[in-house]
Design a protein around this motif. Structure first.
Motif, PDB file in Angstrom:
ATOM      1  N   ILE A  15      -1.164  -8.399  -6.082  1.00 13.01           N
ATOM      2  CA  ILE A  15      -1.573  -7.499  -4.995  1.00 13.01           C
ATOM      3  C   ILE A  15      -1.769  -8.317  -3.720  1.00 13.01           C
ATOM      4  N   TRP A  44      -8.821  -2.902  -7.297  1.00 16.56           N
ATOM      5  CA  TRP A  44      -8.165  -2.727  -8.595  1.00 16.56           C
ATOM      6  C   TRP A  44      -8.931  -3.435  -9.704  1.00 16.56           C
ATOM      7  N   ARG A  65      -7.626  -4.909  -1.731  1.00 15.66           N
ATOM      8  CA  ARG A  65      -7.027  -4.102  -2.797  1.00 15.66           C
ATOM      9  C   ARG A  65      -7.140  -4.817  -4.149  1.00 15.66           C
ATOM     10  N   GLY A  70     -13.071  -1.891  -1.596  1.00 16.43           N
ATOM     11  CA  GLY A  70     -11.661  -2.020  -1.263  1.00 16.43           C
ATOM     12  C   GLY A  70     -11.399  -2.031   0.229  1.00 16.43           C
ATOM     13  N   THR A  79       0.840  -1.200   0.000  1.00 20.21           N
ATOM     14  CA  THR A  79       0.000   0.000   0.000  1.00 20.21           C
ATOM     15  C   THR A  79       0.875   1.250   0.000  1.00 20.21           C
TER      16      THR A  79
END
Lengths: 263, 257
Positions: A141, A150, A146, B257, A57
């Motif tokens: 990832i 994405w 995340r 997310g 990150t």
């Protein structure tokens, strides 16, 4: 307080989450080593960066041999650890208000704004690349959340309902911030604080999204106090020095913002 | 005069009560029926931050003219306003750890624990439409909170929410076990007992007592011993007797997310 070494900050463009610790460090007059991580090239998921920050990150900061992530928590660290102007109110109730607003930005206002930005900008800017390369990048990832984020952005998988809800939340968040700024010069009250840094890094773009994204959340007519607050923040020399680290991704002229006619 | 306003002894309310006891602060408990949550919140309607909470309507701590909400920020407020005994590390890095962990607890763990608890509490209870509709049409609540209450009352064991909650509850148990292993204990950050122990305990305890379960994840040995150490603290024993544990809709699961 004696500083034993410069911190190293790994960051992307000086906005959103990366902009928060960058601006906090500038406000504290802390010299730091800046390492630009190109998010659109997936630098944050490459082995050399994962060796530093296994979560993959950005931003992340290393100081005195310790890795830190979570941009808001890094800002609090910067204020607690270094000399310089205090960026957190001493009064416990005002400090609580500062933290409340940072959470509101981090978990409500910001992610909604970010979803629209990723749909409009981040996704299209990487979508045209080689499909196998993109898949490999996503697979690399480390965090499941995340990977989902994405995947949705790259392949344009946000639903119309999700995007409409994000737009509604950006409008709502902007209205609440305006109401707060009608009563307060700065977000947490009468002094500039980390809450202003946090909010600025997401709100500065909103007047520019009014037309380009048909999202009239922040502007002279709807949120005049927010526009005045933005101008006060733009006047701080630290905005100029922080944005000097941009590699061309901001496209906003600070002088134009300072001289903007607010009627 | 300190008053802890709740709509039941939720994990958040328990955490605040423990922190008050640790600080040896006397306080009044103003407990509202959960069905009366909007009416109870109306007493604070002059404060935008209190009616726009992401976490949920309660707990709210009133301290004289000041009223603060959000469990973790109430804990921070108490340590800022009443520094003795300290419940945060003195060093900046330790404080960063507290805040980074609290972000995880608030954003990931709390919604999961609340959802699993709501499923246990409300499934099959025959909540009448009139009660759900009252929450869904309450103008004082934000649209997100109206949705959260509506879903909790009409569809408490929603399949998608349950799957996500089990996943995140497992992350919570893994995280606590990992932190205890890394720090060496006896507390999450090592030798120093902090507000993070209080916040994490309030969320993990239902798994230690068996009130809640996660799929394919047992509570770890270090976590079990840490929970037992927590329960032996005098400042924890008293709040545990204030009322039965209660689960109500908390912060929504992160949308993206």
């Amino acid at each position: 307080m004696k500083m034993t070494e410069k911190p190293t900050l790994y960051h992307w463009e000086p906005n959103a989450n990366s902009g928060k610790p960058m601006l906090a460090l500038e406000e504290k007059c802390v010299t730091y080593d800046s390492v630009y991580i190109d998010m659109l090239s997936f630098d944050q998921h490459k082995p050399e960066y994962l060796a530093i920050n296994p979560m993959g990150t950005i931003p992340a900061m290393v100081h005195e041999g310790r890795l830190m992530n979570e941009s808001t928590a890094i800002m609090e660290y910067v204020d607690a650890r270094f000399d310089g102007p205090k960026l957190r109110p001493r009064d416990p109730a005002k400090r609580w208000k500062m933290r409340w607003w940072m959470k509101y930005c981090d978990q409500y206002y910001g992610p909604s704004c970010s979803m629209i930005g990723w749909e409009m900008f981040v996704g299209p800017s990487v979508r045209q690349r080689d499909p196998d390369e993109l898949k490999a990048r996503i697979d690399a990832i480390p965090l499941a959340e995340r990977r989902i984020a994405w995947t949705k952005a790259i392949y344009g998988k946000f639903s119309a309902e999700e995007l409409a809800e994000s737009r509604r939340r950006v409008m709502q968040g902007s209205a609440l911030l305006e109401k707060n700024l009608e009563k307060n010069e700065w977000v947490a009250g009468d002094e500039f604080s980390l809450a202003d840094i946090n909010a600025f890094n997401l709100v500065y773009i909103l007047p520019h999204m009014a037309e380009t994204m048909n999202l009239p959340s922040v502007g002279v007519e709807r949120t005049p106090m927010t526009m005045r607050w933005l101008k006060r923040v733009y006047r701080r020399p630290t905005i100029r020095s922080t944005w000097a680290r941009s590699r061309g991704g901001l496209h906003i002229d600070i002088d134009d913002e300072i001289n903007r006619d607010l009627g | 005069m300190l008053t802890l306003h709740t709509n039941g002894m939720t994990p958040g309310a328990l955490a605040v009560a423990i922190a008050l006891e640790e600080k040896a602060l006397s306080f009044a408990l103003a407990e509202n029926e959960w069905q009366a949550t909007p009416a109870a919140l109306a007493a604070f309607s002059g404060a935008d931050e209190l009616v726009n909470s992401i976490e949920g309507e309660f707990p709210i701590l009133a301290d004289g003219d000041v009223a603060v909400n959000d469990t973790f920020f109430i804990l921070e407020y108490l340590d800022d306003a009443y520094p003795e005994p300290p419940l945060k590390p003195a060093d900046a890095y330790g404080q960063w750890k507290v805040q980074a962990l609290n972000r995880f607890l608030g954003e990931r763990a709390m919604p999961a624990v609340a959802s699993l608890g709501v499923a246990e509490r409300f499934t099959g209870q025959g909540i009448v439409d009139e009660v759900a509709a009252r929450f869904e049409n309450e103008p004082l609540l934000t649209p997100e909170r109206r949705d959260a209450w509506g879903m909790a009352l009409r569809d408490p064991a929603n399949e998608e929410v349950m799957a996500e909650s089990h996943r995140k509850a497992a992350l919570l148990l893994d995280r606590i076990e990992g932190e205890l292993a890394e720090s060496g204990g006896p507390w999450l950050l090592g030798e120093g007992y902090t507000i993070t122990d209080i916040a994490a305990f309030a969320l993990a305890r239902p798994f230690a007592t068996g009130e809640l379960r996660t799929h394919d994840k047992e509570i770890g040995e270090r976590t079990r011993h840490w929970c037992a150490r927590m329960e032996k603290r005098a400042a924890v024993t008293t709040p545990l007797q204030l009322g039965e544990p209660v689960f109500l809709p908390a912060a929504e699961h992160a949308r993206w997310g």
